[in-house]
Design an enzyme around this catalytic site. Structure first.
Site, PDB file in Angstrom:
ATOM      1  N   CYS A   1       0.831  -1.196   0.000  1.00 35.70           N
ATOM      2  CA  CYS A   1       0.000   0.000   0.000  1.00 35.70           C
ATOM      3  C   CYS A   1       0.875   1.260   0.000  1.00 35.70           C
ATOM      4  CB  CYS A   1      -0.972  -0.046   1.183  1.00 35.70           C
ATOM      5  SG  CYS A   1      -2.350   1.106   1.014  1.00 35.70           S
TER       6      CYS A   1
ATOM      7  N   HIS B   1      -3.859  -5.609   0.898  1.00 30.91           N
ATOM      8  CA  HIS B   1      -3.272  -5.958   2.193  1.00 30.91           C
ATOM      9  C   HIS B   1      -3.418  -7.449   2.497  1.00 30.91           C
ATOM     10  CE1 HIS B   1      -2.515  -1.838   3.633  1.00 30.91           C
ATOM     11  NE2 HIS B   1      -3.598  -1.521   2.949  1.00 30.91           N
TER      12      HIS B   1
ATOM     13  N   GLU C   1      -1.762  -9.029   4.580  1.00 23.49           N
ATOM     14  CA  GLU C   1      -1.564  -9.193   6.035  1.00 23.49           C
ATOM     15  C   GLU C   1      -2.882  -9.113   6.794  1.00 23.49           C
ATOM     16  OE1 GLU C   1      -0.985  -6.520   4.335  1.00 23.49           O
ATOM     17  OE2 GLU C   1      -0.984  -4.663   5.513  1.00 23.49           O
TER      18      GLU C   1
END
Lengths: 229, 79
Positions: free
Chosen positions: A86, A203, A205
């Site tokens: 990002c 993302h 994660e």
């Protein structure tokens, strides 16, 4: 795998990526402040999401000139995997580690939702546990995720198999409706020539814990843990 | 001495903010508008009076930080 996560004033996704890295590798990453010029020994360097320096001038432009970035570039040149997620992707394009730039979303809106991505290559330390063509669901959270590069650069990225992820439909079709931010050729993530630097807007994660609604990002961190342990 | 740096998006680079401004102007009743593009103006105060040296310095600033050559052009104006 020992990772180092670099923090700038305005980074805000470092906890998420640290949790995902620890879950996959069993080791908590080192945290490195942007003013440091020393980088600990690391198998992986991560620039997390956020709004470094408030996105002043251009997203990532100020952070790209932070003292720590000289060392990040040197490590990347030496072959250490460097991951920009990002805002981290915006920073490494501004730093010249990856070609192109992230423009404002074509909708002029902040996009915060789950998207589908097609994994375009399994030939990297980030994607080896996925199959090329596999569709995964992960969140995005950005206002400036509209990947832009000139035609020659885009052709080269595609020709060299350096497009890692593309926005797609649930069925895996790359169609305009799935490419909300307007990225050139629906690109969501790219690799450098040596394939050790990856930048991506979504993302993974935040899709590693069932509590958060999905675990499709686990393969990403499992790939890194397998490749770098 | 004061320098003004005008940073603008290159032709062909999508400018959704410029488009939104154009739409807003149209909705206010302004007619006959073509494309609207938005840029940035950066003003920098400089010591000294050597204009050539000042221009060279600002040029270096543009290349290193103020503009991104992938998407932006810049023009330097010295007062």
């Amino acid at each position: 795998m020992k990772a180092a996560v670099v923090i700038f004033p305005g980074s805000n996704r470092e906890r998420d990526v640290c949790a995902a890295l620890k879950r996959a590798s069993g080791k908590a990453p080192a945290i490195v402040w942007h003013r440091d010029s020393d980088m600990p020994q690391a198998d992986l360097i991560v620039l997390p999401g956020g709004f470094a320096y408030g996105d002043y001038l251009r997203c990532g432009a100020m952070a790209a000139h932070s003292p720590i970035m000289r060392e990040v570039k040197a490590r990347a040149d030496a072959g250490t995997p460097v991951l920009g997620i990002c805002n981290g992707f915006q920073i490494i394009t501004e730093a010249g580690l990856l070609p192109g730039v992230l423009l404002t979303n074509r909708t002029l809106r902040f996009h915060c939702k789950d998207v589908h991505l097609r994994v375009e290559t399994s030939q990297s330390v980030y994607t080896r546990r996925y199959n090329a063509g596999q569709v995964i669901r992960v969140p995005v959270a950005h206002h400036d995720g509209n990947y832009f590069a000139d035609k020659d650069t885009l052709d080269r990225l595609e020709g060299e198999g350096r497009v890692a992820f593309r926005y797609c439909s649930e069925a895996g079709d790359v169609v305009d409706q799935s490419n909300d931010n307007g990225s050139a050729r629906a690109i969501a993530g790219i690799l450098n020539e040596k394939r050790n630097v990856l930048g991506l807007m979504p993302h993974p994660e935040d899709a590693t814990d069932p509590l958060l609604g999905g675990t499709d990002g686990q393969g990403f961190f499992a790939s890194l843990a397998e490749a770098l342990s | 001495m004061k320098a003004r740096v005008h940073v603008s998006l290159k032709a062909g680079v999508l400018d959704p903010q410029g488009k939104a401004i154009g739409n807003a102007l149209a909705s206010l009743g302004f007619t006959g508008l073509g494309e609207v593009r938005q840029g940035k103006l950066i003003e920098i105060e400089l010591d000294g009076s050597d204009r050539a040296a000042a221009r060279a310095k600002i040029e270096a600033m543009c290349k290193e930080l103020l503009a991104n050559p992938v998407i932006e052009n810049y023009a330097i104006e010295l007062e």
